[in-house]
Motif scaffolding. Structure first.
Motif, PDB file in Angstrom:
ATOM      1  N   TYR A 188     -18.294  90.521  53.898  1.00 41.22           N
ATOM      2  CA  TYR A 188     -19.108  89.295  54.541  1.00 41.22           C
ATOM      3  C   TYR A 188     -20.478  89.459  54.418  1.00 41.22           C
ATOM      4  CZ  TYR A 188     -20.055  92.333  58.400  1.00 41.22           C
ATOM      5  OH  TYR A 188     -20.410  93.187  59.461  1.00 41.22           O
TER       6      TYR A 188
ATOM      7  N   PRO B  41     -20.802  89.194  63.784  1.00 40.07           N
ATOM      8  CA  PRO B  41     -19.428  89.001  62.828  1.00 40.07           C
ATOM      9  C   PRO B  41     -18.419  89.192  64.086  1.00 40.07           C
ATOM     10  CG  PRO B  41     -21.038  89.811  61.390  1.00 40.07           C
ATOM     11  CD  PRO B  41     -21.892  89.906  62.835  1.00 40.07           C
ATOM     12  N   ASP B  42     -18.685  90.425  64.757  1.00 38.24           N
ATOM     13  CA  ASP B  42     -17.364  90.841  65.659  1.00 38.24           C
ATOM     14  C   ASP B  42     -17.346  89.903  66.900  1.00 38.24           C
ATOM     15  OD1 ASP B  42     -19.865  91.678  67.213  1.00 38.24           O
ATOM     16  OD2 ASP B  42     -19.350  93.666  67.338  1.00 38.24           O
ATOM     17  N   LEU B  43     -18.289  88.822  66.943  1.00 41.21           N
ATOM     18  CA  LEU B  43     -18.303  87.982  67.847  1.00 41.21           C
ATOM     19  C   LEU B  43     -18.925  88.194  69.172  1.00 41.21           C
ATOM     20  CD1 LEU B  43     -14.509  86.349  67.560  1.00 41.21           C
ATOM     21  CD2 LEU B  43     -16.584  85.445  66.762  1.00 41.21           C
TER      22      LEU B  43
ATOM     23  N   PRO C 146     -16.980  84.416  61.216  1.00 36.62           N
ATOM     24  CA  PRO C 146     -16.017  83.758  61.694  1.00 36.62           C
ATOM     25  C   PRO C 146     -16.683  82.291  62.095  1.00 36.62           C
ATOM     26  CG  PRO C 146     -17.096  85.033  63.108  1.00 36.62           C
ATOM     27  CD  PRO C 146     -17.296  85.487  61.978  1.00 36.62           C
ATOM     28  N   TRP C 147     -15.710  81.353  62.098  1.00 40.37           N
ATOM     29  CA  TRP C 147     -16.219  79.883  62.368  1.00 40.37           C
ATOM     30  C   TRP C 147     -16.245  79.743  63.801  1.00 40.37           C
ATOM     31  CZ3 TRP C 147     -18.760  76.104  59.963  1.00 40.37           C
ATOM     32  CH2 TRP C 147     -18.584  74.766  60.755  1.00 40.37           C
ATOM     33  N   VAL C 148     -17.331  79.458  64.581  1.00 41.22           N
ATOM     34  CA  VAL C 148     -17.398  79.011  66.017  1.00 41.22           C
ATOM     35  C   VAL C 148     -17.989  77.703  66.246  1.00 41.22           C
ATOM     36  CG1 VAL C 148     -18.580  79.626  68.003  1.00 41.22           C
ATOM     37  CG2 VAL C 148     -17.900  81.461  66.493  1.00 41.22           C
TER      38      VAL C 148
ATOM     39  N   THR D 122     -13.695  72.525  62.886  1.00 40.45           N
ATOM     40  CA  THR D 122     -13.457  73.401  61.983  1.00 40.45           C
ATOM     41  C   THR D 122     -14.407  73.422  60.632  1.00 40.45           C
ATOM     42  OG1 THR D 122     -11.999  71.860  60.837  1.00 40.45           O
ATOM     43  CG2 THR D 122     -10.834  73.110  62.400  1.00 40.45           C
TER      44      THR D 122
END
Length: 370
Positions: A3, A34-36, A210-212, A220
């Motif tokens: 990523y 990336p891990d939110l 991730p898409w936030v 989206t």
């Protein structure tokens, strides 16, 4: 799958990349690793001297609808004061930044690649404040979800500058936030913590990130893809799908009829098909009323041109419903979205606006990525 390594992830691993002793983070829910893990949490855990948060339109927590924010507060998670920057600029913004006591401003918000999306103008205004106040400004760079190889639409006419466009960018600008900050040319101590592994031809899915949701009506990557075109319907009394689960992919009006979808299909626009549909917005335009229109189905994202598609849809709507389609909002909002009066003049004259959509050369200025 590998990523892209964002600027936020790099700063959390190496706090020296920012410098400063009292940092203020300009952020919202997209400011995550990336891990939110929220960027603010990650920076504090890494020992970064974070002392304040700054919120844009929609707020630090992202709860507010378009045109609104959450106000000043104290962040429950970190205990840091939150300063609301929305609808604040110039001297008032300078006073807000000075009141916070920071010596460095750090920007970590995901953009969607369209000039009239407001987060880059929050960055612009705060970068201007940093220049006036002699503060450092750090951009933690993130991908442009539309990639960086295509630009669309004419550059903004400075006479139409507003919070949906302050600098002469094309409507689909093809830059990252870090590249834009560099392009703006303020005399400030600017640092960009660049990404690692991002290429200009990448789709968002290829980044592995991730898409936030950047805002409440951007659920989206598909939304972001169509937004530079169908977002223009915000300047009309057509619904752009707010109040549905597919904002900006659904477009219609109570007065649209069976001619709309076939007329769009007949244009043969690249990369997209139109499905006739009905929907009832739960809020915003035509709330609670059945609306007839179309859903855009993008089947070839590389060929798809959202701005060309949006102005073509407006031309069809203006041609089919001349007594119904109206421009809306203060000071001809459509002209501010488009960045000049050329689109409304063309549509009002019954002319085909597709000639306005030639792909322009990118604005002069350095690119940080190949």
């Amino acid at each position: 799958m590998s990523y892209v390594r964002t600027g936020a992830e790099r700063l959390a691993a190496d706090p020296s990349l920012a410098g400063g002793t009292r940092l203020g983070l300009i952020t919202n829910p997209t400011g995550v690793l990336p891990d939110l893990t929220p960027t603010a949490d990650a920076l504090l855990a890494a020992g970064v001297p974070l002392t304040a948060l700054f919120g844009p339109e929609h707020g630090v927590r992202g709860t507010a609808q378009a045109g609104f924010s959450e106000g000043d507060a104290v962040d429950a998670r970190t205990g840091l004061p939150v300063y609301d920057t929305h609808k604040t600029e110039g001297e008032a913004l300078d006073e807000l930044v000075e009141r916070s006591g920071v010596d460095t401003l750090v920007f970590d918000i995901a953009d969607v690649g369209a000039r009239f999306y407001t987060y880059v103008w929050t960055m612009y205004d705060l970068l201007a404040s940093a220049a006036r106040l002699g503060l450092r400004f750090v951009v933690l760079d993130r991908p442009n979800p539309l990639g960086g190889t295509v630009t669309e639409g004419p550059p903004l006419d400075p006479a139409f500058a507003s919070f949906v466009g302050r600098f002469p960018l094309p409507l689909r600008h093809g830059r990252t936030a870090g590249e834009l900050a560099t392009l703006f040319g303020f005399d400030a101590d600017l640092r960009v913590v660049t990404m690692e592994g991002w290429r200009r031809d990448m789709t968002f899915a290829a980044t592995g990130l991730p898409w936030v949701m950047p805002s409440v009506n951007m659920p989206t990557p598909d939304t972001a893809l169509v937004y530079p075109g169908t977002g223009l319907f915000e300047g009309t009394n057509f619904s752009e799908g707010r109040g549905t689960t597919r904002p900006f992919e659904l477009v219609g009006a109570p007065y649209a009829d069976e001619r709309f979808a076939p007329a769009l299909a007949a244009l043969g626009l690249p990369g997209v098909r139109f499905r006739e549909t009905w929907f009832t917005p739960t809020f915003h335009k035509h709330a609670g009323l059945p609306v007839r229109g179309v859903q855009l189905h993008v089947h070839d994202p590389e060929a798809f041109r959202p701005v060309l598609t949006g102005v073509s849809m407006l031309h069809v709507a203006r041609t089919l419903y001349p007594g119904h389609l109206e421009w809306r909002g203060p000071e001809q909002f459509m002209d501010h979205l488009w960045g000049s009066g050329s689109l409304t003049r063309c549509l009002d004259a019954g002319e085909d606006p597709r000639g306005l959509c030639a792909e322009p050369a990118p604005p002069d200025g350095p690119l940080l990525y190949g």
